[in-house]
Structure formats: structure tokens, C-alpha cells
Design an enzyme around this catalytic site. Sequence first.
Site, PDB file in Angstrom:
ATOM      1  N   SER A   3       1.021  -1.054  -0.170  1.00 55.28           N
ATOM      2  CA  SER A   3      -0.053  -0.051  -0.045  1.00 55.28           C
ATOM      3  C   SER A   3       0.958   1.327  -0.161  1.00 55.28           C
ATOM      4  O   SER A   3       1.770   1.290  -0.724  1.00 55.28           O
ATOM      5  CB  SER A   3      -0.898  -0.012   1.211  1.00 55.28           C
ATOM      6  OG  SER A   3      -1.936   0.741   0.991  1.00 55.28           O
TER       7      SER A   3
ATOM      8  N   ASP B 183      -9.691  -3.914  -5.918  1.00 53.57           N
ATOM      9  CA  ASP B 183      -8.893  -2.922  -5.188  1.00 53.57           C
ATOM     10  C   ASP B 183      -8.849  -1.611  -6.331  1.00 53.57           C
ATOM     11  O   ASP B 183      -8.362  -1.518  -7.321  1.00 53.57           O
ATOM     12  CB  ASP B 183      -7.219  -3.271  -5.012  1.00 53.57           C
ATOM     13  CG  ASP B 183      -6.420  -2.229  -4.501  1.00 53.57           C
ATOM     14  OD1 ASP B 183      -6.896  -1.215  -3.755  1.00 53.57           O
ATOM     15  OD2 ASP B 183      -5.145  -2.787  -4.275  1.00 53.57           O
TER      16      ASP B 183
ATOM     17  N   HIS C 271      -7.586  -5.147  -1.445  1.00 47.87           N
ATOM     18  CA  HIS C 271      -6.705  -4.221  -0.891  1.00 47.87           C
ATOM     19  C   HIS C 271      -6.462  -4.651   0.770  1.00 47.87           C
ATOM     20  O   HIS C 271      -7.657  -4.778   1.225  1.00 47.87           O
ATOM     21  CB  HIS C 271      -6.991  -2.807  -0.970  1.00 47.87           C
ATOM     22  CG  HIS C 271      -5.829  -1.944  -0.560  1.00 47.87           C
ATOM     23  ND1 HIS C 271      -4.861  -1.605  -1.547  1.00 47.87           N
ATOM     24  CD2 HIS C 271      -5.434  -1.346   0.693  1.00 47.87           C
ATOM     25  CE1 HIS C 271      -3.973  -0.941  -0.906  1.00 47.87           C
ATOM     26  NE2 HIS C 271      -4.249  -0.836   0.345  1.00 47.87           N
TER      27      HIS C 271
END
Length: 298
Positions: free
Chosen positions: A115, A268, A298
Site C-alpha cells: 500500500s 482494489d 486491498h
Amino acid sequence: LPACRDSRLFIKDLHFDEVPVRIYLPRVPPASKRRGVIFFHGGCGMFGSIKSYERICRYIARKSDSVVVSVGYHLSPERKYPAQTLDCLTATVHFLKTAENYGVDPDRIIVCGDSVGGTFTASVCQELVNRKDIPKIRAQVLIYPFLQALNFNLPSHQKNAFIAFLSRERTVHFILKYLKKDCSMKEAILAGSHVPESMNLKYKKWIYPDLIPEIFKLGYKPPLPTSLLPQVHEETKELFETRFSPLLAEDAVVCHLPDTCIITCEHDVLRDDGLLYKKRLEDNNVKVTWHHMEEGFH
């Protein structure tokens, strides 16, 4: 989890030039110098910690028989952007210079993050491209990374706009909170009103729906045209810095990046950031390994 109990690893809490790190060293004596892994955790630059990624880092160290350095960069809002990226850069440079002290081959060190940790990974590798005084990063691993803040209307943003945990709106909300900006600008940014037309034209060659493979564009509808809001643009100029949006780096930088592994997830909003960076790297003859998780979130 405590930082000391593991039958297969020595675990130490240290500081690399005032940046907290936790280092995981396999206990079994190596036949030769080991590989090194520098890990930057996710959490929007505001959440997460060395402790919350303890299991992951232990797993990487055990399974790869590598020395892992987990970086505890300082979080926003206590430390304002770009302190997080700079902490990651500082820790990386320190480890590259001192790797042999930990039994690591300085020419076999990779940088990895998930991320926003993937953002920091991409940024650090770009910033080190022209450094001649330290060893080169061997590879970078980007796990569902955030890589650009120009366009929040790509196919993956539309498809996954209301996905739990990281929706399209929440993504921009977190960005504004991270930068300590007024969250009332969220709708303008989602619409693209923070980007001048000249900038859209300049970066169209790198950030544009037509660059996404057709298989990932099912049901995609081009957004309605929007007008620039100059005040929003002025208030959010950090979004256009390569430290924040590594996809905006020039080809002269991208072509010198190390071998790259990119992991994307189908469900995501950030999926297309990874796809676009993959294309940019490949267009610049950087070796890319891509893993797409069809059922991944995600």
C-alpha cells in the site's frame, strides 16, 4: 508480539540515524553473506507499525533465509509529510552502508512495501537512482501500491468504488488527512478538478484509461468533463510531487530503476496504479514480474 521470542530468529530493536527499525536475523550460521530485505509497512502514512507487521516480517525472514529490516517511520499527523518518505530513505541508505555488519551482501538488498509502503518503496528507489556512493538496490517489490493522485476515475476506481475497507472516497479522504488538508476538497479531487488541463495533457502518456488492458476495462465509462478549481489545485500541490505520485517520474529516472515485482488485486481501487507502473517500467526496459490476485482485495 514481543521482539525477542523466536526459536529461528534473532530480533533486535535499533535506530538507523534516529529512525526506529526492527531487524530479523536468522539464527542458523550462513554459508555466505545473506540477502537483505528492507520492509515499509502500509497504513496510509497514519496507521500501522513495526509491531503490527511482526508476523509478516518474521515469515519473510524465515522463508527466504534473509535479514529483514522493518522500518518504523514516523507517522502523520505528528510528523508532517514528507517525513515518512524521508525516514524510509534514511533507513535504507543506512542499511546499504552498513549491511555487512549484519552479515548481508550489500549487492543483494531489496526494498519492499505494501500500500503506502509500496509508495515509499517506489519513491526511495527513484531517489537513489543517481547515488554513486552506496550500493544499488537489487530489486523492489510493490504490493498493491498507491502511485498517483492525478486521476481517481480509472477503471479500477469505478469498479471498486464502494469496496469495503478502501473505497474510492475513503482513499481520497485518507490522502487529505495524511497531508493535513481540508477534507472538504474531497469531491473536487475525486472529480479531477485539482488538475490543470495542461498537466492532464502532459501526463496522459502515463496515466490514462486507454493504457489499461481491455480485460480490466469491462463496464468502464469515461467520466464527465470537469473544470479546474484553482484554489484546490494550489492547496494540493503535494499530490503532483514524485515522492507522493511516483508514476509521474521522468523516463530518465524510471529507466534506471531496479528489477521490479508488482502485486495487484482485482478488487482494489489501486489496481490500475500497479498496472500503469508496470507498463511504464516495461516501456523503459526494466525487468518486471507481475502477480495479479484475481480474488484479492486491498
